[in-house]
Design a protein around this motif. Sequence first.
Motif, PDB file in Angstrom:
ATOM      1  N   ARG A   9       0.919  -1.154  -0.103  1.00  0.00           N
ATOM      2  CA  ARG A   9      -0.012  -0.467  -0.284  1.00  0.00           C
ATOM      3  C   ARG A   9       0.929   1.455   0.186  1.00  0.00           C
ATOM      4  O   ARG A   9       0.675   2.056  -1.182  1.00  0.00           O
ATOM      5  N   LEU A  12       2.238   1.929  -3.427  1.00  0.00           N
ATOM      6  CA  LEU A  12       1.367   1.832  -4.100  1.00  0.00           C
ATOM      7  C   LEU A  12       1.083   4.023  -4.196  1.00  0.00           C
ATOM      8  O   LEU A  12       1.265   4.487  -5.092  1.00  0.00           O
ATOM      9  N   ILE A  13       1.361   4.307  -2.868  1.00  0.00           N
ATOM     10  CA  ILE A  13       1.174   5.818  -2.257  1.00  0.00           C
ATOM     11  C   ILE A  13       2.831   6.234  -3.236  1.00  0.00           C
ATOM     12  O   ILE A  13       2.941   7.596  -3.685  1.00  0.00           O
ATOM     13  N   ALA A  15       4.514   5.603  -5.688  1.00  0.00           N
ATOM     14  CA  ALA A  15       4.973   5.555  -7.135  1.00  0.00           C
ATOM     15  C   ALA A  15       4.253   6.587  -7.699  1.00  0.00           C
ATOM     16  O   ALA A  15       4.339   7.623  -8.560  1.00  0.00           O
ATOM     17  N   GLY A  16       2.772   7.252  -6.821  1.00  0.00           N
ATOM     18  CA  GLY A  16       1.452   8.396  -7.026  1.00  0.00           C
ATOM     19  C   GLY A  16       2.774   9.369  -6.826  1.00  0.00           C
ATOM     20  O   GLY A  16       2.586   9.991  -8.276  1.00  0.00           O
ATOM     21  N   LEU A  17       2.896   9.351  -6.194  1.00  0.00           N
ATOM     22  CA  LEU A  17       3.959  10.901  -5.387  1.00  0.00           C
ATOM     23  C   LEU A  17       5.081  10.852  -6.454  1.00  0.00           C
ATOM     24  O   LEU A  17       5.200  11.864  -7.110  1.00  0.00           O
ATOM     25  N   VAL A  19       5.543   9.432 -10.007  1.00  0.00           N
ATOM     26  CA  VAL A  19       4.218   9.924 -10.963  1.00  0.00           C
ATOM     27  C   VAL A  19       4.201  11.457 -11.586  1.00  0.00           C
ATOM     28  O   VAL A  19       4.941  11.973 -11.957  1.00  0.00           O
ATOM     29  N   THR A  20       3.928  11.794 -10.074  1.00  0.00           N
ATOM     30  CA  THR A  20       3.360  13.452 -10.647  1.00  0.00           C
ATOM     31  C   THR A  20       4.283  14.061 -10.439  1.00  0.00           C
ATOM     32  O   THR A  20       4.947  15.010 -10.810  1.00  0.00           O
ATOM     33  N   TYR A  23       5.751  14.233 -13.588  1.00  0.00           N
ATOM     34  CA  TYR A  23       4.745  14.871 -14.381  1.00  0.00           C
ATOM     35  C   TYR A  23       5.336  16.186 -14.328  1.00  0.00           C
ATOM     36  O   TYR A  23       5.657  17.348 -15.906  1.00  0.00           O
ATOM     37  N   LEU A  50      10.178   6.218  -7.923  1.00  0.00           N
ATOM     38  CA  LEU A  50       9.270   5.218  -8.533  1.00  0.00           C
ATOM     39  C   LEU A  50      10.420   3.891  -8.344  1.00  0.00           C
ATOM     40  O   LEU A  50       9.162   3.007  -8.356  1.00  0.00           O
ATOM     41  N   SER A  53      10.204   2.594  -5.399  1.00  0.00           N
ATOM     42  CA  SER A  53       8.707   2.263  -5.101  1.00  0.00           C
ATOM     43  C   SER A  53       8.589   0.999  -5.808  1.00  0.00           C
ATOM     44  O   SER A  53       7.971  -0.573  -4.480  1.00  0.00           O
ATOM     45  N   TYR A  57       7.559  -2.995  -3.606  1.00  0.00           N
ATOM     46  CA  TYR A  57       6.225  -3.475  -3.780  1.00  0.00           C
ATOM     47  C   TYR A  57       6.126  -4.456  -3.546  1.00  0.00           C
ATOM     48  O   TYR A  57       5.609  -5.707  -3.439  1.00  0.00           O
TER      49      TYR A  57
END
Length: 153
Positions: A9, A12-13, A15-17, A19-20, A23, A50, A53, A57
């Motif tokens: 979990r 994934l958080i 990884a989202g950070l 990717v943001t 970007y 990333l 992460s 995972y």
Amino acid sequence: MMLKTVNQRLALIFAGLAVTMIYLSFQLPEYAFVPVDSDMMPKLLGITLLVLSIIFYFSKDTDTDEQKAKRTIPKQEAYMLLIVLVLILIYITLLEIVGFIPMTIAFIISCSRLLGFKNWLVNILTSITFSGGVYYLFNELLSIRLPSGIVPF
């Protein structure tokens, strides 16, 4: 189930950070005539986060009862974390107005006292030395201007 452990979990958080962050780092403006552009570090850190992460995972870790017990944070420590978060937000808010040196000195002294360091002399000398050293390093050696605020130099 895809999210069996806390590590998955959290991965994934993160990884989202990541990717943001990657970007948003591509949205930074490019500058001509600079050897290293301002977007290099955010891109590098985002890619690193990333990759870590993804590794996190897939790392093998069983969620035991002992680990669950270690994750509970006592109320006193939770309040301490909340106060440090508020101090960080105050530091960020007032940095441009007051300046790097006075805000960093105040932040280091207040956080050190809050976290239990009682020696005033060492605390003050450390905060002044660190703040002045970082300010000199950035302004004079690296030619990166930090906010001077109320400081006249």
